[in-house]
Write an enzyme that holds these catalytic residues in place. Sequence first.
Site: not given
Length: 493
Positions: A119, A184
């Site tokens: 991400d 994250e």
Amino acid sequence: MIQLAVFSLLLLHCTHVCSFNLDELKNYIDSHQEDYVLTLRDWVAVESDSSDALKRDELMRMMKITENKFNDMKGHTNLFDIGNQELPNGQIIPLPVVVTASFGNDSNKATVCIYGHVDVQPARMDDGWDTEPYNLTEINGNLYGRGASDNKAPVLAWIHAVEAYQALDMDLPVNVKFIIEGMEETGSNGLDELISKQKDDFFSDVDYIIISDCGWLSRKPALTYGTRGNCYFFAEVEGPKQDLHSGVYGGSVFEPMIDLIGLLDTLIDSNGHILIPGINEAVAELTEEERKRYEAIEFDVENFKNKIGTDGLMYDTKEEILSHRWRYPSLSIHGIEGAFSASGSKTVIPAKVTAKFSIRQVPDMDPPTVEKQVTTYLNDMFAKRKTPNKLKVTMIIGAKPWLADVSDPLYVAGRRAVQKVFGVEPDLIREGGTIPVARTFQDVTGKSIIMLPIGGFDDGLHSQNEKMSRYNYIEGTKLFAAYLHEVSQINKS
């Protein structure tokens, strides 16, 4: 004669499969670098922004692409559902799956687990990018794109390293596992729980954990052995039942903003010294060995100052600057919610204001203790103001620091790998920021952990024009291939 010929062929095949040849791996990686850049371009093109619920489908697609990549490599792949996410408006949306993959299950070999995330932070052209953030663009050897350095290229470099062994029919020197998440950048929702649940399953045979979600300090390769934790606080001061006109009521009421500013002024002095009792006393003593380590690190103070764009720093020497970035706590005030901040003027007395500040944690600080120290101190300081306004202090993040032993065999192996690929001794550095998963891995699994970065010091993580240099991407892939071999030699040495 036929039997002898067959035996000779088998022997030659076994010798080729079982032998390690770094030069052969390097040559293969060099000859396939255009393929690697194309793959990175495909990955960067996916707008896997975990902070934007409207892009959750893109994030899900990124996890599927990751799974497909592992499947193409014949890995043993699993998808772990980590539940749902509730948005501020009450909407419930699914969290992206966590992808795991395993390559090899030889009980005679060590097993490494590589953590990464796919991400990214938000990015738009009107944020100030010079190129389209989701269209990987190469300029002067730099590959510009959101997520290029944080963390898609490092994840791919590990994948390419394993692929190189496979393509050359070289036996992987260790068993390799991957755990790749998609949240994250927004706090790794659900990951801690998954790690705890998988302690005796997925992690049961793991010997070492590798994280490559960090960067070098200079142009010199580095190994990272520590990160600071973070305690993030809200300090809310509430007064009258509604906002007031400063001309009508100013001078006759206790203003929440004035009380809050007064409180914030008691947290830290102009030299950066934290004034909360007990904070500085908890810091582990600086050893002579650590001090000498700072002396050996490559770091240009003037370049650091110029890059920031400031006329002065709080400290003058390299050692002081690095130690206060890495191994001492710092307190930062981030903003005030409820205060007037739009353009123009507004003569308002806010009824409720909330300050947001954080204290970076270092060994031997403990977040629950820090929470109590901060709360007690602010309440004591507030009481001295003799105001009828109400104070509420809340700690919303309590992430512990992480520190490894640089004499651990993982770090010895890291130094050897860097020497073989780059021909230099790596700097041993720490990070001022927080990577909570490192401490989670340490506390839950008890395994040895290393942070092995390939990102450049000027990659612009989370900023405009994020990039990964082609050099770091390709040489980093070679480093990872070499490192797998060096880890396999740990028990032998």
